[in-house]
Write a protein that holds these residues in place. Structure first.
Motif, PDB file in Angstrom:
ATOM      1  N   LEU A  16      37.546  45.658  40.080  1.00  0.00           N
ATOM      2  CA  LEU A  16      36.420  45.848  39.164  1.00  0.00           C
ATOM      3  C   LEU A  16      35.429  44.708  39.276  1.00  0.00           C
ATOM      4  CD1 LEU A  16      38.489  46.715  35.969  1.00  0.00           C
ATOM      5  CD2 LEU A  16      37.264  48.330  37.386  1.00  0.00           C
ATOM      6  N   GLU A  20      33.307  45.274  33.225  1.00  0.00           N
ATOM      7  CA  GLU A  20      33.678  46.688  33.174  1.00  0.00           C
ATOM      8  C   GLU A  20      34.721  46.928  32.085  1.00  0.00           C
ATOM      9  OE1 GLU A  20      32.920  49.144  36.903  1.00  0.00           O
ATOM     10  OE2 GLU A  20      34.030  47.412  37.665  1.00  0.00           O
ATOM     11  N   ASP A  24      35.795  52.491  32.617  1.00  0.00           N
ATOM     12  CA  ASP A  24      35.506  52.291  34.043  1.00  0.00           C
ATOM     13  C   ASP A  24      36.787  52.305  34.873  1.00  0.00           C
ATOM     14  OD1 ASP A  24      32.676  51.954  33.672  1.00  0.00           O
ATOM     15  OD2 ASP A  24      33.066  49.902  32.989  1.00  0.00           O
ATOM     16  N   LYS A  27      37.974  55.868  35.194  1.00  0.00           N
ATOM     17  CA  LYS A  27      37.112  56.605  36.126  1.00  0.00           C
ATOM     18  C   LYS A  27      37.477  56.266  37.573  1.00  0.00           C
ATOM     19  CE  LYS A  27      32.876  57.073  34.951  1.00  0.00           C
ATOM     20  NZ  LYS A  27      31.472  56.805  34.622  1.00  0.00           N
ATOM     21  N   LYS A  28      37.664  54.973  37.868  1.00  0.00           N
ATOM     22  CA  LYS A  28      38.005  54.571  39.238  1.00  0.00           C
ATOM     23  C   LYS A  28      39.387  55.070  39.654  1.00  0.00           C
ATOM     24  CE  LYS A  28      34.875  50.745  39.590  1.00  0.00           C
ATOM     25  NZ  LYS A  28      34.615  49.410  40.101  1.00  0.00           N
TER      26      LYS A  28
END
Length: 66
Positions: A16, A20, A24, A27-28
Protein backbone atom coordinates in the motif's frame (compact mmCIF):
# COMPACT_ATOMS: atom_id res chain seq x y z
CA UNK A 1 4.26 0.01 3.04
CA UNK A 2 3.03 -3.52 3.62
CA UNK A 3 0.16 -5.00 5.64
CA UNK A 4 -0.84 -8.62 6.12
CA UNK A 5 -4.39 -9.87 5.84
CA UNK A 6 -5.55 -13.20 7.20
CA UNK A 7 -8.54 -14.74 5.41
CA UNK A 8 -9.75 -18.23 6.35
CA UNK A 9 -6.40 -18.92 8.02
CA UNK A 10 -4.33 -17.93 4.99
CA UNK A 11 -2.00 -14.94 5.14
CA UNK A 12 -1.49 -12.57 2.23
CA UNK A 13 0.77 -9.49 2.10
CA UNK A 14 -0.65 -6.36 0.46
CA UNK A 15 1.52 -3.43 -0.65
CA UNK A 16 0.00 0.00 0.00
CA UNK A 17 0.80 3.67 -0.10
CA UNK A 18 0.80 5.62 3.17
CA UNK A 19 -2.68 6.94 3.97
CA UNK A 20 -4.64 4.06 2.49
CA UNK A 21 -7.53 2.54 4.41
CA UNK A 22 -9.08 -0.83 5.23
CA UNK A 23 -11.34 -0.31 2.22
CA UNK A 24 -8.28 0.07 -0.03
CA UNK A 25 -6.82 -3.16 1.38
CA UNK A 26 -10.03 -5.06 0.65
CA UNK A 27 -10.19 -3.64 -2.87
CA UNK A 28 -6.59 -4.69 -3.63
CA UNK A 29 -7.31 -8.16 -2.23
CA UNK A 30 -10.46 -8.34 -4.39
CA UNK A 31 -12.73 -8.83 -1.36
CA UNK A 32 -16.24 -7.36 -1.34
CA UNK A 33 -16.40 -5.17 1.83
CA UNK A 34 -20.13 -5.88 2.19
CA UNK A 35 -19.40 -9.55 2.90
CA UNK A 36 -16.75 -9.23 5.62
CA UNK A 37 -15.85 -7.72 8.98
CA UNK A 38 -12.24 -6.66 9.59
CA UNK A 39 -10.49 -6.95 12.97
CA UNK A 40 -7.17 -5.59 14.20
CA UNK A 41 -5.88 -6.37 17.69
CA UNK A 42 -9.13 -8.19 18.54
CA UNK A 43 -11.18 -5.06 17.73
CA UNK A 44 -13.54 -4.60 14.79
CA UNK A 45 -12.41 -1.62 12.71
CA UNK A 46 -14.32 0.51 10.17
CA UNK A 47 -13.57 0.47 6.44
CA UNK A 48 -12.35 4.08 6.55
CA UNK A 49 -9.65 3.47 9.18
CA UNK A 50 -6.14 4.18 7.95
CA UNK A 51 -3.78 1.21 8.08
CA UNK A 52 -0.15 1.38 9.09
CA UNK A 53 2.95 -0.44 7.90
CA UNK A 54 3.18 -3.86 9.53
CA UNK A 55 -0.50 -4.10 10.53
CA UNK A 56 -2.14 -7.51 10.48
CA UNK A 57 -5.83 -7.47 9.59
CA UNK A 58 -8.14 -10.43 10.17
CA UNK A 59 -10.91 -10.67 7.58
CA UNK A 60 -13.98 -12.54 8.83
CA UNK A 61 -16.66 -13.58 6.35
CA UNK A 62 -20.21 -12.67 7.35
CA UNK A 63 -22.76 -15.43 6.98
CA UNK A 64 -26.51 -14.85 7.12
CA UNK A 65 -29.50 -17.00 6.63
CA UNK A 66 -32.65 -18.19 8.19
Amino acid sequence: MEVTIVVSGEEKDINLVKGETVSDVLKKAEINPETVIVKKNKTIIPDDEEVKDGDTLYVLKVVSGG
